[in-house]
Enzyme design. Sequence first.
Site, mmCIF file in Angstrom:
data_model
loop_
_atom_site.group_PDB
_atom_site.id
_atom_site.type_symbol
_atom_site.label_atom_id
_atom_site.label_comp_id
_atom_site.label_asym_id
_atom_site.label_seq_id
_atom_site.Cartn_x
_atom_site.Cartn_y
_atom_site.Cartn_z
ATOM 1 N N TRP A 99 0.829 -1.211 0.000
ATOM 2 C CA TRP A 99 0.000 0.000 0.000
ATOM 3 C C TRP A 99 0.856 1.250 0.000
ATOM 4 O O TRP A 99 0.512 2.254 -0.638
ATOM 5 C CB TRP A 99 -0.954 -0.040 1.189
ATOM 6 C CG TRP A 99 -1.782 -1.281 1.174
ATOM 7 C CD1 TRP A 99 -1.733 -2.333 2.048
ATOM 8 C CD2 TRP A 99 -2.752 -1.650 0.182
ATOM 9 N NE1 TRP A 99 -2.605 -3.313 1.673
ATOM 10 C CE2 TRP A 99 -3.248 -2.928 0.530
ATOM 11 C CE3 TRP A 99 -3.241 -1.019 -0.971
ATOM 12 C CZ2 TRP A 99 -4.212 -3.588 -0.232
ATOM 13 C CZ3 TRP A 99 -4.199 -1.672 -1.728
ATOM 14 C CH2 TRP A 99 -4.668 -2.945 -1.351
ATOM 15 N N ASP A 166 -0.999 7.078 6.648
ATOM 16 C CA ASP A 166 -2.032 6.103 6.303
ATOM 17 C C ASP A 166 -2.132 5.151 7.487
ATOM 18 O O ASP A 166 -1.266 4.306 7.689
ATOM 19 C CB ASP A 166 -1.662 5.358 5.024
ATOM 20 C CG ASP A 166 -2.669 4.268 4.662
ATOM 21 O OD1 ASP A 166 -3.640 4.065 5.410
ATOM 22 O OD2 ASP A 166 -2.480 3.612 3.613
ATOM 23 N N LYS A 190 -11.233 -1.816 9.252
ATOM 24 C CA LYS A 190 -10.348 -2.595 10.117
ATOM 25 C C LYS A 190 -10.766 -2.426 11.581
ATOM 26 O O LYS A 190 -11.261 -3.348 12.200
ATOM 27 C CB LYS A 190 -8.895 -2.150 9.952
ATOM 28 C CG LYS A 190 -8.453 -1.899 8.528
ATOM 29 C CD LYS A 190 -8.299 -3.157 7.711
ATOM 30 C CE LYS A 190 -7.676 -2.844 6.367
ATOM 31 N NZ LYS A 190 -7.490 -4.033 5.518
#
Length: 355
Positions: A99, A166, A190
């Site tokens: 990511w 992030d 999450k």
Amino acid sequence: MKKYNFNAGPSILPREVIENTAKQILDFNGSGLSLAEISHRANDFQPVVDEAVALIKELLNVPEGYSVLFLGGGASLEFCMIPYNFLINKAGYLNTGTWAKKAMKEAKLFGSVVEVASSADDNYTFYPKDYECPADLDYLHITTNNTIYGTEIRQDPDVPVRLIGDMSSDIFSRPVDVAKYDCIYAGAQKNLAMAGVTLVIVKDDVLGKAPRQIPTMLDYRTHVDKGSMFNTPPVVPIYCALETLRWIKKNGGLEEMDRRAKERAEILYNEIDRNKLFRGTVEPGSRSLMNICFVMNDEYKDLEKPFLDYAVSQGMVGIKGHRSVGGFRASCYNAQTIEGVQALVKCMQDFEAQH
């Protein structure tokens, strides 16, 4: 048979969050209408947004001068919104996994990008810590937890520039020094809510500095000015986030979430290190508390599928490792229980005894 959810995302939610959200989907606040069919501009929905924003600021101790936004598009859209809004001359990125690499790729479309540090040559088995951060960067972008490879940094680094974080997979699992960041973003699926909403915490006085025209929907100022209501926001996921934030506060806040994360991880990593069949894939100092990755030791490689089948038969859900890594991944987000971790450990011990 009881199921234990170790999915990496969308992932486990507290049972009471699911039940309370489901009740509101059937009848929102006694209105006779479903949460799924009300207007986002309805008088009785605005308090949901207001309370959720207030709880985020309280739990994370967000300083004055920051706005909290609920947006669409997931973290992947933020990969381009960040450089669109913040890259002026040069940005730095830590390349710590899939990511982070995707975020860096998007930033290169907007200007000069420096890879400040990377663990790619070692297959992302550690989180870079000893690196020199150039002082002339507009920002340093970090991915605090790497779901695929199982690395994490659980403290906010001290660098001579502002941070962009992030935090999709570890937000609300530990205290954060928000004042170090110009922007924090996180896909909700999450630790925060069901999939469909993205949390953004942005410092107001850094907006509007980029030397480019920004499309309306990609300009953070648009959403700050309209309180996340410029267009129709994801109503049900925002309500789900509110229920989760209430649950976190009721259960002791971020200090308690941090304590629980460490307890869960210690139980599972201890078993990985003890069990003759398994080994961890990450250097001990970089091990994630959220996504615990492990593989079979080389001499037992042929037992990988039998163990996965056995674990599934015992109620373990979602422990297969990411396709790019293989092996196993047990995601232990806030809602994961000690009971769930102990059940997985028992599977590992029982399987070891059989072989």
